[in-house]
Design a protein around this motif. Structure first.
Motif, PDB file in Angstrom:
ATOM      1  N   ILE A  73       4.622  76.561  46.221  1.00 55.91           N
ATOM      2  CA  ILE A  73       4.776  77.086  47.590  1.00 55.91           C
ATOM      3  C   ILE A  73       3.410  77.298  48.228  1.00 55.91           C
ATOM      4  O   ILE A  73       3.176  76.969  49.417  1.00 55.91           O
ATOM      5  CB  ILE A  73       5.593  78.386  47.568  1.00 55.91           C
ATOM      6  N   GLY A  74       2.489  77.858  47.454  1.00 56.08           N
ATOM      7  CA  GLY A  74       1.146  78.078  48.001  1.00 56.08           C
ATOM      8  C   GLY A  74       0.477  76.776  48.396  1.00 56.08           C
ATOM      9  O   GLY A  74      -0.162  76.691  49.471  1.00 56.08           O
ATOM     10  N   GLU A  75       0.586  75.759  47.577  1.00 58.50           N
ATOM     11  CA  GLU A  75      -0.035  74.468  47.900  1.00 58.50           C
ATOM     12  C   GLU A  75       0.628  73.828  49.116  1.00 58.50           C
ATOM     13  O   GLU A  75      -0.044  73.216  49.967  1.00 58.50           O
ATOM     14  CB  GLU A  75       0.056  73.542  46.690  1.00 58.50           C
ATOM     15  N   ALA A  76       1.976  73.963  49.200  1.00 59.74           N
ATOM     16  CA  ALA A  76       2.671  73.366  50.345  1.00 59.74           C
ATOM     17  C   ALA A  76       2.309  74.059  51.646  1.00 59.74           C
ATOM     18  O   ALA A  76       2.102  73.407  52.694  1.00 59.74           O
ATOM     19  CB  ALA A  76       4.179  73.427  50.111  1.00 59.74           C
ATOM     20  N   ILE A  77       2.199  75.407  51.627  1.00 62.20           N
ATOM     21  CA  ILE A  77       1.865  76.139  52.849  1.00 62.20           C
ATOM     22  C   ILE A  77       0.447  75.805  53.310  1.00 62.20           C
ATOM     23  O   ILE A  77       0.164  75.677  54.513  1.00 62.20           O
ATOM     24  CB  ILE A  77       2.048  77.646  52.605  1.00 62.20           C
ATOM     25  N   ALA A  78      -0.459  75.657  52.350  1.00 66.31           N
ATOM     26  CA  ALA A  78      -1.847  75.343  52.707  1.00 66.31           C
ATOM     27  C   ALA A  78      -1.983  73.948  53.302  1.00 66.31           C
ATOM     28  O   ALA A  78      -2.938  73.668  54.027  1.00 66.31           O
ATOM     29  CB  ALA A  78      -2.746  75.487  51.476  1.00 66.31           C
ATOM     30  N   ALA A  79      -1.011  73.073  52.991  1.00 64.31           N
ATOM     31  CA  ALA A  79      -1.118  71.690  53.442  1.00 64.31           C
ATOM     32  C   ALA A  79      -0.478  71.440  54.805  1.00 64.31           C
ATOM     33  O   ALA A  79      -0.640  70.361  55.367  1.00 64.31           O
ATOM     34  CB  ALA A  79      -0.484  70.765  52.405  1.00 64.31           C
ATOM     35  N   VAL A  80       0.246  72.397  55.380  1.00 64.47           N
ATOM     36  CA  VAL A  80       0.932  72.162  56.654  1.00 64.47           C
ATOM     37  C   VAL A  80       0.194  72.861  57.791  1.00 64.47           C
ATOM     38  O   VAL A  80      -0.665  73.731  57.570  1.00 64.47           O
ATOM     39  CB  VAL A  80       2.388  72.668  56.583  1.00 64.47           C
ATOM     40  N   ASP A  81       0.578  72.475  58.980  1.00 66.79           N
ATOM     41  CA  ASP A  81       0.002  73.083  60.177  1.00 66.79           C
ATOM     42  C   ASP A  81       0.496  74.517  60.299  1.00 66.79           C
ATOM     43  O   ASP A  81       1.664  74.811  60.052  1.00 66.79           O
ATOM     44  CB  ASP A  81       0.441  72.269  61.411  1.00 66.79           C
TER      45      ASP A  81
END
Length: 527
Positions: A73-81
């Motif tokens: 989840i942390g990696e996905a949130i960091a990768a989106v606008d």
């Protein structure tokens, strides 16, 4: 010792070494049966401890899964606008069933799925749950105490990010931290924190009620199985106690009454319908009590017969002694003294035979049987009588086959007394110049000894009476009191102790006279 005694001691454990019980010997049989079955149930109840191990493994797997989810989840949130971050957080929260919070580098909350309107993390108030859940929580606590399971800390909301141990553990570090908490209703709460690549921390919180629900369902099923098995086991234990202990108690009460001296009144139950060991025990005790009763009756009858037999010579002796004080004629005095001597000799012979008859059973039970050649024994007895001379010209003839096996197991001195009594009896009834024929022959596994005379014989209705104690029918030519009437009774006792038989049979040649037949088991040949 009689043959078979050593075998019976070993087979039945008479010495008691193989039947010795230590601590369990102080507990009743019913309680021991219940204890054994309950012990098996306790082993089955160990499945509850296995459930605790199962729960621990499930929790460990869920913790690892929560850690992976937090990192992804942390990696996905960091990768989106940042504009689509909130919808993405809500989607992750719905999919994982957890509450998601984002903290910036200073610890300030920047996103909270609950603040976004998703309330999927709600702790249950135990005071508002049904009674069955209260019982379930009590069982959870009891099992945790028994298995000494570690108790997680109670979950409470914190006001700042720094108060969460997982957030504090991952700040400034590239690790994932997880913690297992305990909700008020004893369900596990899992928290996981992972660093954000753009700075800050993401923390997930999930109430894993499904783990507790699964464990409680399995525990309920095991409890039902344990309950059914317990009921069946207790019923079987009571059935065993009823079928084993109750007959034993009846037999014990009957044995106590026999011991207290009321043997004539006691009927020991034989349990004829039982073919197991208890039935064998009941019938053995019943036979033993009947044998004891017969022995008591025989002892009483023997005592009465002894009293009766001793009264006659004592009365005669008393009359003779009283007459001596009044008679002055020397010839009459000599006659009275002769009567006194005869009565004293008669009493001495009677007391000797009574003493031997009363001790015979006990002595034979302790006797050590050895190989005895019956033919050689009888041959020696006949030779001794020929050497001394047989009165009235009576001939004693012994017939045997030298090649025939005539060895038995027994006590030679006692068996010699048997054949001496038979020969004496035959001599008493034989006419002058009569013939006494003795033969020995092996028939199957028995040695048959026959003693025949040419006397008046024994009437068929009296063939059993002649073996009774003090039963004495003597020939007219014999002086009264020369025999005690115990010779044939002693002979039968000795033969019975050697597992043989003695009786009177009809002569096959149809001649007059008596035939006494002794049958003794032959000794087994060595291999």
């Amino acid at each position: 010792m009689a043959p078979g005694i050593d075998f019976l001691r070993n087979e039945l454990g008479i010495d008691g070494r193989d039947l010795t019980l230590r601590w369990s010997g102080q507990i009743s049989l019913t309680r021991r049966i219940l204890a054994v079955n309950i012990l098996a149930l306790l082993l089955l109840a160990g499945g509850f401890f296995y459930l605790d191990s199962y729960r621990s493994r499930v929790v460990d797997n869920r913790v690892a899964q929560t850690a992976r989810e937090a990192r992804l989840i942390g990696e996905a949130i960091a990768a989106v606008d940042p504009a689509i971050r909130d919808p993405l957080v809500l989607r992750f929260a719905r999919d994982t069933g957890s509450r998601i919070r984002l903290f910036d580098a200073t610890g300030r909350t920047i996103v909270d799925s609950r603040a976004l309107g998703l309330r999927n993390f709600v702790l249950m108030d135990p005071d508002k749950e049904d009674w069955d859940q209260t019982i379930a929580r009590f069982l959870d606590a009891a099992i945790d105490v028994i298995v000494m399971a570690p108790r997680p800390p109670l979950y409470r909301e914190r006001s700042g990010a720094q108060q969460w141990p997982d957030v504090a553990a991952v700040r400034g570090r590239s690790i994932v931290s997880t913690t297992v908490w305990r909700a008020p209703d004893r369900t596990p709460v899992l928290t996981a924190a992972a660093p954000l690549p753009i700075g800050g921390v993401v923390m997930t919180t999930v109430n894993a009620r499904d783990i507790t629900k699964t464990v409680r369902i399995e525990r309920f099923r095991l409890s039902m199985v344990l309950l059914v098995v317990s009921i069946v086991s207790i019923l079987l234990s009571l059935f065993l106690a009823r079928t084993i202990v109750r007959p034993l108690r009846r037999l014990a009460r009957a044995a106590v009454r026999v011991r207290l001296g009321r043997a004539r009144e006691v009927v020991v139950p034989r349990l004829p319908s039982r073919r197991d060991e208890l039935g064998m025990l009941a019938r053995a005790l019943s036979d033993m009590s009947l044998a004891l009763r017969a022995r008591i009756d025989a002892t009483e009858a023997f005592a009465a017969d002894v009293t009766h037999e001793m009264k006659n010579p004592l009365a005669s002796l008393r009359s003779a002694v009283e007459g001596l004080s009044r008679v002055r004629d020397p010839a009459l005095q000599a006659q009275l003294l002769e009567i006194v001597r005869d009565d004293v000799h008669r009493l001495d012979r009677l007391l000797s035979d009574i003493s031997e008859a009363s001790r015979l059973d006990a002595q034979l039970s302790r006797a050590k049987f050895e190989p005895v050649d019956i033919a050689a024994m009888i041959d020696g007895l006949v030779a001794q009588r020929d050497t001394r001379g047989v009165e009235r010209g009576i001939r004693v003839v012994f017939d045997r086959n030298p090649d025939e096996r005539t060895i038995i197991l027994g006590e030679g001195a006692r068996l010699e007394r048997v054949f001496e009594n038979l020969i004496d009896n035959a001599l008493s009834f034989s006419p002058d110049t009569g013939l006494i024929a003795i033969s020995v022959i092996a028939e199957h596994d028995e040695l048959v000894i026959r003693v025949e005379d040419e006397g008046p014989g024994v009437p068929e209705e009296a063939r059993e009476d002649v073996f009774k104690r003090f039963h004495s029918v003597r020939p007219d030519s014999e002086t009264f009191g020369q025999h005690s009437g115990l010779g044939l009774a002693i002979a039968r006792t000795i033969v019975d102790a050697h597992q043989g038989s003695i009786g009177v049979e009809s002569r096959e040649d149809r001649l007059c006279g008596a035939r006494f037949v002794v049958r003794l088991p032959l000794a087994e040949l060595p291999e």
